[in-house]
Design an enzyme around this catalytic site. Structure first.
Site, PDB file in Angstrom:
ATOM      1  N   GLU A 113       0.816  -1.208   0.000  1.00 26.60           N
ATOM      2  CA  GLU A 113       0.000   0.000   0.000  1.00 26.60           C
ATOM      3  C   GLU A 113       0.852   1.262   0.000  1.00 26.60           C
ATOM      4  O   GLU A 113       1.939   1.301   0.548  1.00 26.60           O
ATOM      5  CB  GLU A 113      -0.930  -0.022   1.218  1.00 26.60           C
ATOM      6  CG  GLU A 113      -1.925  -1.177   1.089  1.00 26.60           C
ATOM      7  CD  GLU A 113      -2.977  -1.213   2.188  1.00 26.60           C
ATOM      8  OE1 GLU A 113      -4.150  -1.384   1.834  1.00 26.60           O
ATOM      9  OE2 GLU A 113      -2.648  -1.086   3.364  1.00 26.60           O
ATOM     10  N   CYS A 138       7.186  -5.988  15.365  1.00 28.08           N
ATOM     11  CA  CYS A 138       6.798  -5.076  16.438  1.00 28.08           C
ATOM     12  C   CYS A 138       5.381  -5.440  16.867  1.00 28.08           C
ATOM     13  O   CYS A 138       4.501  -5.661  16.029  1.00 28.08           O
ATOM     14  CB  CYS A 138       6.880  -3.625  15.965  1.00 28.08           C
ATOM     15  SG  CYS A 138       8.561  -3.139  15.509  1.00 28.08           S
TER      16      CYS A 138
END
Ligand code: SAH
Length: 351
Positions: A90, A114
């Site tokens: 994206e 993360c």
């Protein structure tokens, strides 16, 4: 077929030399591709016909394949780009009154895991190529009607004035392709962006930060997210490899050669995890001898994240604790959340 979007200016000149062509031919083609957004050799009217024919045989200018194009209520626009084998990344355009920012992806997924990032949850497939990285800017310029017109001088005006490498992926884990793309962003015959307006964001890959400072110093943002190693190990696992003391030292070194005289620290605020007054004080102590600004990002939720966003009151208070200590601190506005275009919400499709 060679995709000419894969070359930076020097690489294209080398490739033209191998064809037996002069460097100025490479510059012409570079301008046609990047400045004017052209992907058809026939339209390169100042390039000799014979060369155009030769190029058509061995090369192509292949931009990304858009499969979705959404515009949010606030004008934020997001493209989903197919990069083959069922993968997609994206790109987000964020218009503001005085600038236009393009947020681009550098990897299909991300390997850093993360804990609060939806890209991280999807795992990692592969690095994007230089063509796929710069192709996002190439494509957005075309879609936004922002390409320059041949014969018209560069007024300096840019629909896309800023680029941030804050989409999917860890830019510094895809070093060579990212550096080539950065060089094209800065190159006068391509996008001609100011190095102060191109920002690499990293979760803290220390050796690559040192290389970037030498190779193509641009503005740097560091995803900090925690004031102590214990908490950062949990939220940003790469911290186990490059702990805070090393990261802070790398930030100081970066500033010796940076186009801006501060580092931006990004700090996602997670309710009850890293948003206490003590956290703010510890952050100030940690960053005391680094010229920096803070950019607080209230957590953007995604399904099954396990985290919550703090109250607006908490965010304001945290900001005030930093501001009171004379650290410039902004709260990142949530843009495009109705199309899942906000920070940490870029998911693309990772096989
Ligand atoms: N890997 C690089 C580039 C990604 S930038 C880096 O970590 O810096 C994307 C930014 O959005 C990072 O600061 C990231 O920590 C932050 N982010 C990730 N998930 C988020 C979420 N759910 N809400 C808000 N910010 C998030």
């Amino acid at each position: 077929m060679i995709n000419l979007l894969d070359f930076d200016a020097a690489g294209l000149a080398d490739w033209f030399a191998q064809l037996g062509e002069k460097p100025f031919r490479a510059r012409q083609v570079l301008r046609w591709m990047h400045r004017f957004g052209i992907d058809d050799f026939e339209q390169m009217t100042d390039v000799a016909k014979s060369l155009r024919a030769k190029l058509k045989e061995v090369a192509e200018i292949r931009g990304p394949v858009p499969v979705r194009d959404n515009t949010a209520a606030d004008g934020t626009r997001k493209w989903l780009l197919d990069v083959g084998n069922g993968n997609a990344v994206e790109t987000v355009f964020i218009p503001e009154a005085n600038r236009g920012t393009l947020c681009i992806s550098t990897q299909v997924g991300c390997a850093l895991e993360c804990s609060f990032c939806s890209t991280g949850r999807q795992g990692f497939n592969r690095n994007l190529t230089t063509a796929e990285i710069i192709g996002q800017l190439w494509h957005a310029n075309r879609m936004l009607g922002a390409v320059k017109q041949p014969g018209v001088g560069d007024s300096g005006e840019r629909v896309i004035s800023n680029v941030v490498l804050m989409g999917m992926g860890e830019p510094l884990a895809n070093y060579d392709n990212v550096v080539a793309a950065l060089k094209l962003m800065l190159e006068d015959n391509a996008y001609g962006l100011s190095r102060r307006r191109v920002t690499v964001s990293t979760a803290g890959m220390v050796p690559a930060m040192d290389r970037l400072r030498q190779d193509v110093p641009v503005a740097l943002a560091v995803s900090l997210h925690a004031p102590t190693d214990a908490l950062r190990d949990e939220l940003v696992p790469i911290n186990k490899k490059y702990p805070l003391a090393d990261l802070m030292a790398a930030c100081r070194r970066y500033l010796e050669n940076a186009p801006r005289d501060f580092i931006t620290f990004e700090y996602v605020l997670l309710a009850g995890v890293n948003d206490s007054d003590a956290d703010a004080r510890a952050l100030l102590a940690l960053t005391r001898d680094i010229p920096c600004k803070f950019n607080l990002i209230p957590f953007n939720p995604f399904p099954d994240s396990g985290y919550r966003k703090p109250s607006a009151e908490r965010v304001r208070h945290f900001q005030e604790l930093l501001t009171r200590a004379d650290v410039v601190t902004t709260v990142r506005k949530t843009r495009g959340d109705d199309i899942d275009a906000a920070c940490g919400q870029l998911a693309g499709r990772v096989r």
